[in-house]
Design a protein around this motif. Sequence first.
Motif, PDB file in Angstrom:
ATOM      1  N   ASN A 113       0.846  -1.168   0.028  1.00  0.00           N
ATOM      2  CA  ASN A 113      -0.181  -0.056   0.113  1.00  0.00           C
ATOM      3  C   ASN A 113       0.912   1.151  -0.049  1.00  0.00           C
ATOM      4  O   ASN A 113       1.313   1.618   1.097  1.00  0.00           O
TER       5      ASN A 113
ATOM      6  N   TYR B  95      -7.385   5.875   2.361  1.00  0.00           N
ATOM      7  CA  TYR B  95      -7.097   5.206   3.294  1.00  0.00           C
ATOM      8  C   TYR B  95      -7.593   5.832   4.638  1.00  0.00           C
ATOM      9  O   TYR B  95      -7.778   7.101   4.662  1.00  0.00           O
TER      10      TYR B  95
ATOM     11  N   TYR C 245      -9.167   1.334   1.977  1.00  0.00           N
ATOM     12  CA  TYR C 245      -8.239   0.562   3.076  1.00  0.00           C
ATOM     13  C   TYR C 245      -8.702   1.276   4.498  1.00  0.00           C
ATOM     14  O   TYR C 245      -8.596   2.345   4.555  1.00  0.00           O
TER      15      TYR C 245
END
Length: 554
Positions: free
Chosen positions: A41, A511, A530
Motif C-alpha cells: 500500500n 486510506y 483501506y
Amino acid sequence: MKTTIIRFLLLALSFSIISNTNVLSQALPKIIGDKATIKQNYLPDYSFAGYHNGELQILNKDAHIILAIDYGAIPNDGLDDSKALINAIEATNDIKGNVVLQLPAGKLILSDILYIKRSHFVLRGSGVGNAGTEIFCPRPMMYLDNPEQLKELREYLIEFDKREIQKNNNIDLPFSQYTWSGGMIWTQVPGERVKSYLRKYDQPSRVLAKVKQGNRGEHVMTVSNINGLKVGDIVQLELFNTEGEKGSMIQDLYKNSNVKIGSHHWEFPDMAIVKQQVEITKITNNKITINSPLTISIKPSYNAQLVEWKHLDEVGIEQLRITFPNAPRIAHHVEPGYNGIYLTRVFNSWVRDVVISNADSGILSEEIANVTIKDIVTEGTEMAHYTVAISGSYNVLVKNLKVYNKAFHSLSFNTLSTKNVYQNCEVFNSPLLDQHSGANHQNLFDNVKVHINPNEDNTYPLFTGGGASYWKPSHGAYSTFWNLNVHVLNKQDSKKPIILDGMKGDGPYAYIVGVNGNNTFKIDYGPHSYKENINESLDEVPSLYDYQLKKRME
C-alpha cells in the motif's frame, strides 16, 4: 544443563527475531509499521506541506514597519478606512526588503479590496481579542466594481449558463462570481490569470524544460533540455493527458478502479491535469532534483514540462479579525461576496491568528503552494459556502482550524488540489469532509475532530464530496483520513454503530486509519478503500503529518 538452557534461550530469541522481521513496531498501524503492508500500500509522504516544507518556523523577521494610522486609518471613528489602507499598502511597494503594515487596535471599516501585490510583506493586526484589530466589511463584494481579474470567470459563468436551480424553493438564479473566488484581502500577481476557464484566453507557457522521466515518490527528474534553470528557481511541473478517455494518466490517478470518470479529464488535452509548484534544489547534467516528491510517475505520453510560475514569496496575514454583518442567505452558489481572504499565487507564505465572522467564505485559495494557514477560527450565524478551502493548490497545511459556523463544505480539497493537509482541525457544526472532484489526489485529513448529529437511521454522510459531474470522481487514489475523532452530540444507542458514509461508488483507494469517538462506528466508503484501527484511537501516532515530518528530519 547450562548448555541446554543457553541453547533454549538462543532458540527462543531466534524465533522471536524471525517472527518479527516483518514488523517495524507493534504499536504502529500496519500501514506504517508492517513491512508487508507498507509494500502493498503506497502511502504518500505528506510532511512536505506547509511553509518551507514544514522545515522552518514562521518568525517575525526584521522589517521596515509602516503604520496604517500614518496614512489616515483611524480606528473606532465610524468612518471608512479603505482609501487609507490602500494608500498604506501602495506606499510599501517602493520599499525594499521585508515590510510590515501594522494595523492599529480597534475597528477599521473596509469597503474595498485590499490587494497585496508584493513579496516579503506582512499585513499585521494587533490581535484578535477585544483589544485587537477588527476589519469590518459592511457590504458584500457584489456592490464593488467588478475585479478585472475575474472577467474570464464572469464570461465563463454566462457562456455556460451556470445557474443554481432549486425547483422546490422556486430558485433559478445565475451563479455569483464570488461563490468560490475573491476576497476583501486578496494576494495577486498583477496581470496573471486567477484560473483558466476559457480557451480563448490561453497563452503558451514559457517552457523551461521538457521532462522525460521521473518516479512517483522520488525527487529526481530526467529532462531533455534546460532553458536557463538554476538551483533555487520556483517552477511549475505540468502533466497532460494526451491519450483520451482511457489514457494511462487516468489509470494512474484512479488506479484502474471502476469509477465514473468525468469528461474534463480528456476533453482538454492541452490543460495540465497534474500540477506541482516546486523548488529546484540540484541540477546535475540532465537530472533535476526538486524539494518535494512526485505524486505520480512521469511517462513520455504525459508531455511533462517545467514552466515559469509567477508568484509572491514570504507574504503573511496575521493577528486580526475580519467581520461581516448578519445577512440573509439566498442560495448555494448565489453568494453576494462576503469573502474574507483570497490567496492566489503565493509560495512559502502564511495566514495565522485570524478570526473570521459571518463570511460566505472565510479563506479561499487558488494556485498556491507551501503555505501554512494556522490558528484560524470561523464563526457566524448564517450558512457559509466554505470555511478555509484549498483549491488548485499544492503542499498547503491548514493547522488548528476551529469551525463554529455551518458551511456547505466544512473542510474542502477542491479541483486540482494535491498533497495538502488539514491537521488538528475541529468542526463543531454539521461537518462534511469534502473532496470536491477535479483530479485532486493524495490529500490528508489528519487528527481531525468532528461533532455530529446522526440521522434517524444511524447514518451520517461525513464523507460527502461535491463537485461537477464532468470532474468526477471525488478524488484520486491514496487520499487519507488519519485518526479521525467523531463526537456524537445527540444520545445514541451505543450498541448500534453509527455508519459514516457519503462516498458511495466514488473516490477510490482511500486510506481510513484510526476512527474513534464516544460511540462505535462503521465506515461505508468508496471502492477499494483501506480501513484499519476503526474504533481505535491512534495514541502512539496521533498525527501522520507530524510522524512523517519527524521521520524525514531525523
